[in-house]
Write a protein that holds these residues in place. Structure first.
Motif, PDB file in Angstrom:
ATOM      1  N   ARG A   1      34.394  28.997  52.004  1.00 28.31           N
ATOM      2  CA  ARG A   1      35.248  27.854  52.319  1.00 28.31           C
ATOM      3  C   ARG A   1      35.944  28.024  53.667  1.00 28.31           C
ATOM      4  NH1 ARG A   1      39.629  25.834  48.097  1.00 28.31           N
ATOM      5  NH2 ARG A   1      40.842  27.466  49.040  1.00 28.31           N
ATOM      6  N   ARG A   2      36.333  29.255  53.987  1.00 32.39           N
ATOM      7  CA  ARG A   2      36.960  29.501  55.296  1.00 32.39           C
ATOM      8  C   ARG A   2      35.964  29.291  56.424  1.00 32.39           C
ATOM      9  NH1 ARG A   2      39.800  33.698  52.796  1.00 32.39           N
ATOM     10  NH2 ARG A   2      38.143  35.150  53.244  1.00 32.39           N
ATOM     11  N   ARG A   3      34.709  29.675  56.200  1.00 39.03           N
ATOM     12  CA  ARG A   3      33.698  29.563  57.250  1.00 39.03           C
ATOM     13  C   ARG A   3      33.241  28.137  57.476  1.00 39.03           C
ATOM     14  NH1 ARG A   3      30.266  34.884  55.685  1.00 39.03           N
ATOM     15  NH2 ARG A   3      31.719  36.369  56.596  1.00 39.03           N
ATOM     16  N   SER A   4      33.200  27.344  56.429  1.00 37.66           N
ATOM     17  CA  SER A   4      32.767  25.951  56.572  1.00 37.66           C
ATOM     18  C   SER A   4      33.699  25.056  55.756  1.00 37.66           C
ATOM     19  CB  SER A   4      31.325  25.784  56.099  1.00 37.66           C
ATOM     20  OG  SER A   4      31.215  26.148  54.748  1.00 37.66           O
ATOM     21  N   PRO A   5      34.805  24.623  56.363  1.00 37.26           N
ATOM     22  CA  PRO A   5      35.759  23.801  55.619  1.00 37.26           C
ATOM     23  C   PRO A   5      35.149  22.476  55.182  1.00 37.26           C
ATOM     24  CG  PRO A   5      36.290  23.829  57.946  1.00 37.26           C
ATOM     25  CD  PRO A   5      35.168  24.804  57.740  1.00 37.26           C
ATOM     26  N   CYS A   6      35.659  21.948  54.072  1.00 40.33           N
ATOM     27  CA  CYS A   6      35.150  20.692  53.524  1.00 40.33           C
ATOM     28  C   CYS A   6      35.633  19.489  54.328  1.00 40.33           C
ATOM     29  CB  CYS A   6      35.604  20.530  52.076  1.00 40.33           C
ATOM     30  SG  CYS A   6      34.964  21.814  51.019  1.00 40.33           S
ATOM     31  N   TRP A   7      36.694  19.638  55.055  1.00 42.18           N
ATOM     32  CA  TRP A   7      37.233  18.513  55.810  1.00 42.18           C
ATOM     33  C   TRP A   7      37.278  18.888  57.279  1.00 42.18           C
ATOM     34  CZ3 TRP A   7      41.544  19.837  58.506  1.00 42.18           C
ATOM     35  CH2 TRP A   7      42.213  20.964  58.065  1.00 42.18           C
ATOM     36  N   VAL A   8      37.219  17.894  58.106  1.00 35.60           N
ATOM     37  CA  VAL A   8      37.264  18.087  59.549  1.00 35.60           C
ATOM     38  C   VAL A   8      38.262  17.084  60.095  1.00 35.60           C
ATOM     39  CG1 VAL A   8      35.936  17.997  61.686  1.00 35.60           C
ATOM     40  CG2 VAL A   8      34.840  18.759  59.590  1.00 35.60           C
ATOM     41  N   SER A   9      39.180  17.553  60.933  1.00 32.89           N
ATOM     42  CA  SER A   9      40.142  16.627  61.513  1.00 32.89           C
ATOM     43  C   SER A   9      39.464  15.802  62.597  1.00 32.89           C
ATOM     44  CB  SER A   9      41.337  17.384  62.091  1.00 32.89           C
ATOM     45  OG  SER A   9      40.902  18.262  63.093  1.00 32.89           O
ATOM     46  N   LEU A  10      39.858  14.546  62.670  1.00 35.75           N
ATOM     47  CA  LEU A  10      39.280  13.647  63.666  1.00 35.75           C
ATOM     48  C   LEU A  10      39.899  13.919  65.030  1.00 35.75           C
ATOM     49  CD1 LEU A  10      39.275  10.308  61.681  1.00 35.75           C
ATOM     50  CD2 LEU A  10      37.334  11.771  62.196  1.00 35.75           C
ATOM     51  N   PRO A  11      39.130  13.822  66.081  1.00 30.94           N
ATOM     52  CA  PRO A  11      39.684  14.020  67.417  1.00 30.94           C
ATOM     53  C   PRO A  11      40.625  12.881  67.787  1.00 30.94           C
ATOM     54  CG  PRO A  11      37.409  13.295  67.557  1.00 30.94           C
ATOM     55  CD  PRO A  11      37.696  13.541  66.112  1.00 30.94           C
ATOM     56  N   ASP A  12      41.557  13.164  68.690  1.00 31.23           N
ATOM     57  CA  ASP A  12      42.526  12.162  69.108  1.00 31.23           C
ATOM     58  C   ASP A  12      41.883  11.027  69.889  1.00 31.23           C
ATOM     59  OD1 ASP A  12      44.592  13.533  67.949  1.00 31.23           O
ATOM     60  OD2 ASP A  12      45.065  14.670  69.760  1.00 31.23           O
ATOM     61  N   ASN A  13      40.803  11.300  70.567  1.00 32.66           N
ATOM     62  CA  ASN A  13      40.176  10.281  71.406  1.00 32.66           C
ATOM     63  C   ASN A  13      38.958   9.645  70.733  1.00 32.66           C
ATOM     64  OD1 ASN A  13      38.575  12.501  71.477  1.00 32.66           O
ATOM     65  ND2 ASN A  13      38.308  12.540  73.686  1.00 32.66           N
ATOM     66  N   LEU A  14      39.012   9.472  69.413  1.00 30.65           N
ATOM     67  CA  LEU A  14      37.915   8.845  68.688  1.00 30.65           C
ATOM     68  C   LEU A  14      37.768   7.396  69.109  1.00 30.65           C
ATOM     69  CD1 LEU A  14      35.879   9.227  66.323  1.00 30.65           C
ATOM     70  CD2 LEU A  14      37.631   8.262  64.858  1.00 30.65           C
ATOM     71  N   PRO A  15      36.569   6.969  69.491  1.00 31.87           N
ATOM     72  CA  PRO A  15      36.387   5.568  69.892  1.00 31.87           C
ATOM     73  C   PRO A  15      36.743   4.630  68.741  1.00 31.87           C
ATOM     74  CG  PRO A  15      34.455   6.870  70.439  1.00 31.87           C
ATOM     75  CD  PRO A  15      35.346   7.740  69.625  1.00 31.87           C
ATOM     76  N   VAL A  16      37.532   3.621  69.036  1.00 33.13           N
ATOM     77  CA  VAL A  16      38.029   2.713  68.014  1.00 33.13           C
ATOM     78  C   VAL A  16      36.895   1.969  67.340  1.00 33.13           C
ATOM     79  CG1 VAL A  16      39.534   0.730  67.604  1.00 33.13           C
ATOM     80  CG2 VAL A  16      40.220   2.494  69.202  1.00 33.13           C
TER      81      VAL A  16
END
Length: 153
Positions: free
Chosen positions: A71-86
């Motif tokens: 789980r530490r090596r491959s987290p289930c969630w990923v935070s979205l980047p701040d500059n995600l195209p709308v």
């Protein structure tokens, strides 16, 4: 612990190890893989086990450690980047339209240009014949007003 004793412990304890891992929230197939890997690791280090009566607890601990490492090596969630195209964000159009209908026409136009049409701040500034800073301030006020209106429901 010899190989015969370990084999008997495996037959009795494998399914309980799978259930133990599955309770942590992973799918059944992944739990089986992790349990299998834990029992193999236990087999490799079975000479270190002093009390054969705790083999199932020992292997369950190995399984939990394997699960946590994975789980530490491959987290289930990923935070979205701040500059995600709308334009890539899926919007519930019915809820958006309800909020937009309650806004002032100018605010509605700004929010629609940004979130529905996907225009950049620079493009909106050109359309509105104003500066980017002014568009940012007006969008801030429009979003704040839309939040207040959506809470009123």
């Amino acid at each position: 612990m010899n190989s015969e004793e370990y084999g008997i412990a495996y037959e009795r304890g494998f399914k309980s190890t799978v259930r133990f891992i599955a309770k942590e929230g992973i799918c059944w197939l992944d739990a089986e893989e992790t349990a299998q890997q834990a029992w193999v690791t236990g087999w490799e280090y079975r000479e270190q086990l002093r009390n054969p009566g705790v083999v199932r607890t020992w292997v369950n601990r190995i399984a939990i450690n394997l699960f946590l490492t994975q789980r530490r090596r491959s987290p289930c969630w990923v935070s979205l980047p701040d500059n995600l195209p709308v334009g890539l964000i899926s919007i519930d159009r019915i809820a958006v339209n309800e909020v937009l209908m309650r806004c002032e026409p100018f605010e509605r136009r700004l929010l629609t240009d940004l979130y529905i049409k996907g225009l950049s701040l620079k493009e909106i500034a050109v359309l509105e014949q104003t500066t980017i800073s002014a568009v940012k301030i007006r969008l801030y006020r429009a979003r704040a007003g839309a939040r207040v209106m959506s809470k009123v429901e």
